[in-house]
Design a protein around this motif. Sequence first.
Motif, PDB file in Angstrom:
ATOM      1  N   ARG A 211     -43.362   2.658  20.142  1.00  0.00           N
ATOM      2  CA  ARG A 211     -44.667   2.671  19.486  1.00  0.00           C
ATOM      3  C   ARG A 211     -44.448   2.360  18.014  1.00  0.00           C
ATOM      4  NH1 ARG A 211     -49.325   7.231  19.885  1.00  0.00           N
ATOM      5  NH2 ARG A 211     -50.872   6.091  18.682  1.00  0.00           N
ATOM      6  N   VAL A 212     -45.356   1.575  17.409  1.00  0.00           N
ATOM      7  CA  VAL A 212     -45.203   1.160  16.019  1.00  0.00           C
ATOM      8  C   VAL A 212     -46.454   1.530  15.228  1.00  0.00           C
ATOM      9  CG1 VAL A 212     -44.814  -0.785  14.445  1.00  0.00           C
ATOM     10  CG2 VAL A 212     -43.762  -0.798  16.739  1.00  0.00           C
ATOM     11  N   LEU A 213     -46.232   2.262  14.139  1.00  0.00           N
ATOM     12  CA  LEU A 213     -47.291   2.570  13.180  1.00  0.00           C
ATOM     13  C   LEU A 213     -46.986   1.787  11.909  1.00  0.00           C
ATOM     14  CD1 LEU A 213     -47.562   6.461  13.554  1.00  0.00           C
ATOM     15  CD2 LEU A 213     -48.860   4.683  14.765  1.00  0.00           C
ATOM     16  N   ALA A 214     -47.967   1.081  11.376  1.00  0.00           N
ATOM     17  CA  ALA A 214     -47.788   0.298  10.161  1.00  0.00           C
ATOM     18  C   ALA A 214     -48.765   0.805   9.107  1.00  0.00           C
ATOM     19  CB  ALA A 214     -48.028  -1.181  10.441  1.00  0.00           C
ATOM     20  N   ASP A 215     -48.233   1.238   7.979  1.00  0.00           N
ATOM     21  CA  ASP A 215     -49.096   1.740   6.917  1.00  0.00           C
ATOM     22  C   ASP A 215     -49.909   0.590   6.306  1.00  0.00           C
ATOM     23  OD1 ASP A 215     -49.633   4.270   5.198  1.00  0.00           O
ATOM     24  OD2 ASP A 215     -49.498   2.584   3.791  1.00  0.00           O
ATOM     25  N   ARG A 216     -51.195   0.848   6.092  1.00  0.00           N
ATOM     26  CA  ARG A 216     -52.111  -0.163   5.545  1.00  0.00           C
ATOM     27  C   ARG A 216     -51.661  -0.719   4.198  1.00  0.00           C
ATOM     28  NH1 ARG A 216     -56.443   0.221   8.864  1.00  0.00           N
ATOM     29  NH2 ARG A 216     -56.893   2.305   9.621  1.00  0.00           N
ATOM     30  N   GLY A 217     -50.872   0.051   3.464  1.00  0.00           N
ATOM     31  CA  GLY A 217     -50.403  -0.400   2.160  1.00  0.00           C
ATOM     32  C   GLY A 217     -49.644  -1.714   2.219  1.00  0.00           C
ATOM     33  N   LEU A 218     -49.067  -2.041   3.370  1.00  0.00           N
ATOM     34  CA  LEU A 218     -48.358  -3.315   3.511  1.00  0.00           C
ATOM     35  C   LEU A 218     -49.299  -4.494   3.309  1.00  0.00           C
ATOM     36  CD1 LEU A 218     -46.132  -2.510   6.602  1.00  0.00           C
ATOM     37  CD2 LEU A 218     -45.333  -2.906   4.263  1.00  0.00           C
ATOM     38  N   LEU A 219     -50.572  -4.307   3.605  1.00  0.00           N
ATOM     39  CA  LEU A 219     -51.543  -5.401   3.517  1.00  0.00           C
ATOM     40  C   LEU A 219     -51.978  -5.704   2.088  1.00  0.00           C
ATOM     41  CD1 LEU A 219     -53.789  -4.594   6.613  1.00  0.00           C
ATOM     42  CD2 LEU A 219     -51.686  -5.949   6.493  1.00  0.00           C
TER      43      LEU A 219
ATOM     44  N   LYS B 265     -49.856  -9.210   7.700  1.00  0.00           N
ATOM     45  CA  LYS B 265     -50.713  -9.119   8.890  1.00  0.00           C
ATOM     46  C   LYS B 265     -49.984  -9.671  10.107  1.00  0.00           C
ATOM     47  CE  LYS B 265     -55.110  -9.307   6.498  1.00  0.00           C
ATOM     48  NZ  LYS B 265     -55.514 -10.218   5.436  1.00  0.00           N
ATOM     49  N   ALA B 266     -49.296 -10.798   9.920  1.00  0.00           N
ATOM     50  CA  ALA B 266     -48.533 -11.396  11.021  1.00  0.00           C
ATOM     51  C   ALA B 266     -47.359 -10.497  11.406  1.00  0.00           C
ATOM     52  CB  ALA B 266     -48.035 -12.785  10.619  1.00  0.00           C
ATOM     53  N   LEU B 267     -46.716  -9.896  10.425  1.00  0.00           N
ATOM     54  CA  LEU B 267     -45.593  -8.994  10.685  1.00  0.00           C
ATOM     55  C   LEU B 267     -46.041  -7.809  11.545  1.00  0.00           C
ATOM     56  CD1 LEU B 267     -42.793  -7.957   8.328  1.00  0.00           C
ATOM     57  CD2 LEU B 267     -44.137  -6.188   9.403  1.00  0.00           C
ATOM     58  N   VAL B 268     -47.144  -7.193  11.156  1.00  0.00           N
ATOM     59  CA  VAL B 268     -47.666  -6.049  11.908  1.00  0.00           C
ATOM     60  C   VAL B 268     -48.036  -6.482  13.329  1.00  0.00           C
ATOM     61  CG1 VAL B 268     -49.551  -4.363  12.060  1.00  0.00           C
ATOM     62  CG2 VAL B 268     -48.420  -4.778   9.853  1.00  0.00           C
ATOM     63  N   ALA B 269     -48.648  -7.654  13.455  1.00  0.00           N
ATOM     64  CA  ALA B 269     -49.026  -8.152  14.782  1.00  0.00           C
ATOM     65  C   ALA B 269     -47.784  -8.401  15.640  1.00  0.00           C
ATOM     66  CB  ALA B 269     -49.849  -9.437  14.645  1.00  0.00           C
ATOM     67  N   GLN B 270     -46.761  -9.039  15.091  1.00  0.00           N
ATOM     68  CA  GLN B 270     -45.544  -9.316  15.854  1.00  0.00           C
ATOM     69  C   GLN B 270     -44.831  -8.030  16.260  1.00  0.00           C
ATOM     70  OE1 GLN B 270     -44.665 -12.045  17.222  1.00  0.00           O
ATOM     71  NE2 GLN B 270     -46.149 -13.338  16.194  1.00  0.00           N
ATOM     72  N   ALA B 271     -44.934  -7.004  15.406  1.00  0.00           N
ATOM     73  CA  ALA B 271     -44.310  -5.713  15.716  1.00  0.00           C
ATOM     74  C   ALA B 271     -45.132  -4.917  16.724  1.00  0.00           C
ATOM     75  CB  ALA B 271     -44.124  -4.903  14.438  1.00  0.00           C
ATOM     76  N   GLY B 272     -46.355  -5.349  17.000  1.00  0.00           N
ATOM     77  CA  GLY B 272     -47.231  -4.598  17.897  1.00  0.00           C
ATOM     78  C   GLY B 272     -47.701  -3.313  17.239  1.00  0.00           C
ATOM     79  N   GLY B 273     -47.838  -3.357  15.926  1.00  0.00           N
ATOM     80  CA  GLY B 273     -48.171  -2.157  15.167  1.00  0.00           C
ATOM     81  C   GLY B 273     -49.646  -1.817  15.129  1.00  0.00           C
ATOM     82  N   THR B 274     -49.904  -0.539  14.981  1.00  0.00           N
ATOM     83  CA  THR B 274     -51.250  -0.016  14.766  1.00  0.00           C
ATOM     84  C   THR B 274     -51.364   0.317  13.288  1.00  0.00           C
ATOM     85  OG1 THR B 274     -51.269   0.976  16.966  1.00  0.00           O
ATOM     86  CG2 THR B 274     -52.854   1.848  15.377  1.00  0.00           C
ATOM     87  N   LEU B 275     -52.384  -0.199  12.613  1.00  0.00           N
ATOM     88  CA  LEU B 275     -52.582   0.097  11.196  1.00  0.00           C
ATOM     89  C   LEU B 275     -53.063   1.521  11.020  1.00  0.00           C
ATOM     90  CD1 LEU B 275     -54.167  -3.161   9.759  1.00  0.00           C
ATOM     91  CD2 LEU B 275     -51.915  -2.209   9.229  1.00  0.00           C
ATOM     92  N   VAL B 276     -52.372   2.262  10.151  1.00  0.00           N
ATOM     93  CA  VAL B 276     -52.668   3.662   9.904  1.00  0.00           C
ATOM     94  C   VAL B 276     -52.437   3.965   8.420  1.00  0.00           C
ATOM     95  CG1 VAL B 276     -52.053   4.430  12.245  1.00  0.00           C
ATOM     96  CG2 VAL B 276     -50.293   4.323  10.488  1.00  0.00           C
ATOM     97  N   ASP B 277     -52.839   5.146   8.015  1.00  0.00           N
ATOM     98  CA  ASP B 277     -52.578   5.638   6.666  1.00  0.00           C
ATOM     99  C   ASP B 277     -51.611   6.817   6.803  1.00  0.00           C
ATOM    100  OD1 ASP B 277     -54.385   3.939   5.110  1.00  0.00           O
ATOM    101  OD2 ASP B 277     -55.976   4.981   6.185  1.00  0.00           O
ATOM    102  N   VAL B 278     -50.320   6.549   6.605  1.00  0.00           N
ATOM    103  CA  VAL B 278     -49.325   7.598   6.782  1.00  0.00           C
ATOM    104  C   VAL B 278     -48.409   7.764   5.561  1.00  0.00           C
ATOM    105  CG1 VAL B 278     -49.334   7.586   9.303  1.00  0.00           C
ATOM    106  CG2 VAL B 278     -47.783   6.048   8.074  1.00  0.00           C
ATOM    107  N   ARG B 279     -48.795   7.178   4.440  1.00  0.00           N
ATOM    108  CA  ARG B 279     -47.962   7.361   3.241  1.00  0.00           C
ATOM    109  C   ARG B 279     -48.284   8.682   2.589  1.00  0.00           C
ATOM    110  NH1 ARG B 279     -49.646   2.851  -0.992  1.00  0.00           N
ATOM    111  NH2 ARG B 279     -50.040   1.690   0.882  1.00  0.00           N
ATOM    112  N   GLU B 280     -47.307   9.216   1.873  1.00  0.00           N
ATOM    113  CA  GLU B 280     -47.538  10.457   1.129  1.00  0.00           C
ATOM    114  C   GLU B 280     -48.629  10.209   0.098  1.00  0.00           C
ATOM    115  OE1 GLU B 280     -43.905  11.854  -0.646  1.00  0.00           O
ATOM    116  OE2 GLU B 280     -43.258  12.813   1.209  1.00  0.00           O
ATOM    117  N   ARG B 281     -49.526  11.151   0.001  1.00  0.00           N
ATOM    118  CA  ARG B 281     -50.579  11.059  -1.005  1.00  0.00           C
ATOM    119  C   ARG B 281     -50.004  11.445  -2.350  1.00  0.00           C
ATOM    120  NH1 ARG B 281     -53.108  13.697   3.538  1.00  0.00           N
ATOM    121  NH2 ARG B 281     -54.768  12.394   4.376  1.00  0.00           N
ATOM    122  N   THR B 282     -50.415  10.730  -3.385  1.00  0.00           N
ATOM    123  CA  THR B 282     -49.949  11.085  -4.720  1.00  0.00           C
ATOM    124  C   THR B 282     -50.799  12.215  -5.256  1.00  0.00           C
ATOM    125  OG1 THR B 282     -51.329   9.342  -5.631  1.00  0.00           O
ATOM    126  CG2 THR B 282     -49.019   8.811  -5.274  1.00  0.00           C
ATOM    127  N   ALA B 283     -50.176  13.084  -6.028  1.00  0.00           N
ATOM    128  CA  ALA B 283     -50.873  14.266  -6.553  1.00  0.00           C
ATOM    129  C   ALA B 283     -51.871  13.909  -7.626  1.00  0.00           C
ATOM    130  CB  ALA B 283     -49.850  15.245  -7.119  1.00  0.00           C
TER     131      ALA B 283
END
Length: 171
Positions: free
Chosen positions: A124-132, A153-171
Amino acid sequence: MTTPSASASSASAAHPRFAEALRTLGLGELLAEVRAFPEATRTAAEAAAALGCELSQICKSLIFAADDVPVLVLMDGASRVDVERVREELGAAKVTRARAEVVRETTGYAIGGVPPFGHRTRTRVLADRGLLDHDVVWAAAGTPYTVFPMDPKALVAQAGGTLVDVRERTA
């Protein structure tokens, strides 16, 4: 063993498994864009420095264990993965960084050289939206000495990734 130099041919610079994955996916033209460096670019900072690009333009391919099942998280080089957000996204009870042997067994590559796709097993592949946030990102080409550029976008598609928000939030 010698390390590839910046003048090494691109086709031979990429890990053979990754080169074959590119050809199989109809992306063989990317082999000409693989960059090889005489010094390892195992970290995002090392890769960005070698390329002369922003740290956030590096795509890290990180393997985690979600309830002991490997999952790939694609994250920009300037950010850290929030393991709790990954756990919530997957509905898992526990998420941890995968051990080095699990990374190699799952992907076929060593930590520091894991590409975003072309792995030994399907995960399973999760891709953080920040890549976009970029037109082009750079990712490992299967070795700690090689990287390749790709539209995120092509990288995430080739990886079969789901776009998500999983980066650490800044304080």
